[in-house]
Enzyme design. Structure first.
Site, PDB file in Angstrom:
ATOM      1  N   ASP A 162      76.875 -32.369 -83.769  1.00  0.00           N
ATOM      2  CA  ASP A 162      76.153 -33.597 -82.311  1.00  0.00           C
ATOM      3  C   ASP A 162      77.145 -33.966 -81.167  1.00  0.00           C
ATOM      4  O   ASP A 162      77.271 -32.984 -80.059  1.00  0.00           O
ATOM      5  CB  ASP A 162      76.656 -35.055 -83.238  1.00  0.00           C
ATOM      6  CG  ASP A 162      75.417 -35.801 -82.630  1.00  0.00           C
ATOM      7  OD1 ASP A 162      75.184 -35.893 -81.433  1.00  0.00           O
ATOM      8  OD2 ASP A 162      75.551 -37.043 -83.106  1.00  0.00           O
ATOM      9  N   ASP A 163      78.877 -34.413 -81.302  1.00  0.00           N
ATOM     10  CA  ASP A 163      79.548 -34.501 -80.332  1.00  0.00           C
ATOM     11  C   ASP A 163      80.194 -34.712 -80.918  1.00  0.00           C
ATOM     12  O   ASP A 163      81.314 -35.426 -80.906  1.00  0.00           O
ATOM     13  CB  ASP A 163      79.154 -35.210 -79.926  1.00  0.00           C
ATOM     14  CG  ASP A 163      77.878 -36.065 -79.075  1.00  0.00           C
ATOM     15  OD1 ASP A 163      77.647 -35.882 -77.733  1.00  0.00           O
ATOM     16  OD2 ASP A 163      77.534 -37.174 -79.363  1.00  0.00           O
TER      17      ASP A 163
ATOM     18  N   HIS B 143      75.766 -31.106 -78.160  1.00  0.00           N
ATOM     19  CA  HIS B 143      75.137 -32.198 -77.313  1.00  0.00           C
ATOM     20  C   HIS B 143      76.457 -31.806 -76.342  1.00  0.00           C
ATOM     21  O   HIS B 143      76.901 -31.383 -76.499  1.00  0.00           O
ATOM     22  CB  HIS B 143      75.817 -33.350 -76.965  1.00  0.00           C
ATOM     23  CG  HIS B 143      74.581 -34.522 -77.354  1.00  0.00           C
ATOM     24  ND1 HIS B 143      72.771 -34.479 -77.086  1.00  0.00           N
ATOM     25  CD2 HIS B 143      73.841 -34.635 -78.873  1.00  0.00           C
ATOM     26  CE1 HIS B 143      72.201 -35.231 -77.577  1.00  0.00           C
ATOM     27  NE2 HIS B 143      72.995 -35.580 -79.264  1.00  0.00           N
TER      28      HIS B 143
ATOM     29  N   HIS C 197      72.051 -28.888 -83.290  1.00  0.00           N
ATOM     30  CA  HIS C 197      72.413 -30.050 -82.797  1.00  0.00           C
ATOM     31  C   HIS C 197      73.476 -30.043 -81.400  1.00  0.00           C
ATOM     32  O   HIS C 197      74.632 -30.651 -83.038  1.00  0.00           O
ATOM     33  CB  HIS C 197      71.753 -30.824 -83.372  1.00  0.00           C
ATOM     34  CG  HIS C 197      71.508 -32.302 -83.119  1.00  0.00           C
ATOM     35  ND1 HIS C 197      69.799 -33.466 -83.267  1.00  0.00           N
ATOM     36  CD2 HIS C 197      72.438 -33.583 -82.599  1.00  0.00           C
ATOM     37  CE1 HIS C 197      70.536 -34.772 -82.385  1.00  0.00           C
ATOM     38  NE2 HIS C 197      71.578 -34.656 -82.621  1.00  0.00           N
TER      39      HIS C 197
ATOM     40  N   HIS D 171      64.879 -36.687 -81.085  1.00  0.00           N
ATOM     41  CA  HIS D 171      66.375 -37.946 -82.036  1.00  0.00           C
ATOM     42  C   HIS D 171      65.135 -38.945 -82.272  1.00  0.00           C
ATOM     43  O   HIS D 171      64.716 -39.751 -82.248  1.00  0.00           O
ATOM     44  CB  HIS D 171      67.687 -38.566 -81.446  1.00  0.00           C
ATOM     45  CG  HIS D 171      68.991 -37.742 -80.871  1.00  0.00           C
ATOM     46  ND1 HIS D 171      68.106 -36.485 -80.340  1.00  0.00           N
ATOM     47  CD2 HIS D 171      70.482 -37.664 -80.753  1.00  0.00           C
ATOM     48  CE1 HIS D 171      69.545 -35.865 -79.436  1.00  0.00           C
ATOM     49  NE2 HIS D 171      70.487 -36.560 -80.272  1.00  0.00           N
TER      50      HIS D 171
ATOM     51  N   GLU E 143      68.900 -42.590 -86.634  1.00  0.00           N
ATOM     52  CA  GLU E 143      70.160 -43.137 -87.309  1.00  0.00           C
ATOM     53  C   GLU E 143      69.841 -44.246 -86.955  1.00  0.00           C
ATOM     54  O   GLU E 143      70.081 -44.716 -87.813  1.00  0.00           O
ATOM     55  CB  GLU E 143      70.547 -42.202 -85.756  1.00  0.00           C
ATOM     56  CG  GLU E 143      71.698 -41.942 -85.664  1.00  0.00           C
ATOM     57  CD  GLU E 143      72.315 -41.684 -84.049  1.00  0.00           C
ATOM     58  OE1 GLU E 143      73.831 -41.084 -83.945  1.00  0.00           O
ATOM     59  OE2 GLU E 143      72.092 -41.417 -83.292  1.00  0.00           O
TER      60      GLU E 143
END
Length: 321
Positions: free
Chosen positions: A268-269, A12, A10, A187, A190
């Site tokens: 994630d980021d 991005h 996961h 997603h 969250e």
């Protein structure tokens, strides 16, 4: 706490862009992005809305296949240095190519060629639609994904703001991707509660859920995840940074795992949330006492859930032995 090798499911791609990389590219193109950086050079993120705004502003300087090729190399080199041997990155046809299929093909080809230059790590792409861009845009993204499957593009998913629209609005896009043979993830759970996870499973019929952690608020749903073998792509550092949980000790990943849910760990980021895979592992070790055996189990789960071919999966599992 160090552990290698690692698998990340996961991530991005635009969200993994180092701030210095984005600033440099903006200078080359004479684009003013000063409003999205702090004085120390990091991304100036805050709540989820602010994060999305900064993310999209940073991604706006990535306009050509060559830009994405350079970014791919930068991201993979960093991952490889942290012991990651396989990564799946979310790439958005709506952002990268405005759903223009020929341009999207060029992006995929450029990224594939770039990934081949970085040794020690395998890359796959999960083409994603952006939820808050709406269902029609998602259809275009799904068509792009379906037309480029068979190479590095092996999955389809949905990111963006899960607080708008409904999973049911995106069934056409996911049906299109499913018919093309792509692995499916989305997603959910969250900023949306457990109902977000349930609706995603019911309408989109995905094998994996990005985040999914708020399923813990409904134990019947947790049991469903465990019984159906749904894999959660969990991003603890991201969840804490965006205020889903106040601190890592309050994160439900350990409770989910103890109830039999298949969990994996990703970032994630990472530069937006001041984390990386080493930091995630260290935090989980400190908070829950996770050791090498547990991390090996987590990574085996990731290898088994990866959207890759059988030979690649076998190689990954052997590397984890």
């Amino acid at each position: 706490m160090t552990f290698s090798p690692k698998i990340e499911l996961h991530l991005h791609l635009e969200g993994a862009a180092p701030p210095a990389f984005i600033r440099g590219l903006a200078r080359e193109k004479d684009i003013d992005l000063s409003g999205i950086f702090r004085t120390d050079g990091s991304y100036d993120t805050g709540d989820f809305k602010r994060f999305l705004d900064v993310y999209e502003a940073a991604a706006s300087v990535l306009t050509t296949p060559e830009d994405y090729a350079r970014l791919t190399v930068a991201v993979l080199e960093d991952l490889s240095a942290r012991g990651v041997i396989y990564a799946e990155v979310f790439t958005a046809p709506q952002i990268a190519a405005k759903n223009d299929l020929p341009l999207w093909r060029d992006h995929v080809a450029a990224m594939t060629e770039a990934a081949d230059t970085v040794p020690g790590i395998e890359l796959r792409q999960i083409a994603t639609c952006v939820r808050h861009f709406g269902p029609e845009g998602a259809r275009g993204a799904a068509r792009c994904a379906a037309e480029t499957t068979g190479g590095q593009v092996t999955g389809f998913g949905m990111g963006g703001d899960e607080r708008v629209l409904s999973p049911e609005d995106f069934t056409w896009a996911f049906d299109c991707a499913r018919e093309a043979g792509l692995g499916l993830t989305s997603h959910a759970g969250e900023f949306g509660g457990p109902e977000s996870v349930r609706d995603t499973l019911d309408h989109l019929k995905v094998a994996r859920i990005g985040h999914g952690v708020r399923a813990i608020e409904d134990l019947a749903l947790v049991d469903r995840l465990a019984e159906d073998g749904i894999v959660l792509e969990v991003n603890p550092g991201s969840n804490v940074a965006l205020g889903v949980y106040a601190k890592i000790d309050a994160h439900p990943i350990e409770r989910l795992r103890n109830r039999g849910v298949k969990v994996t760990v990703s970032t994630d980021d990472p530069p937006f949330f001041h984390t990386d895979m080493d930091a995630e592992y260290e935090a989980l070790h400190r908070a829950f006492g996770w050791d090498d055996d547990i991390f090996r189990q987590i990574n085996r789960t990731a290898a088994e859930a990866a959207f890759c071919d059988a030979d690649t999966r076998t190689t990954l599992l052997k590397a984890l032995e």
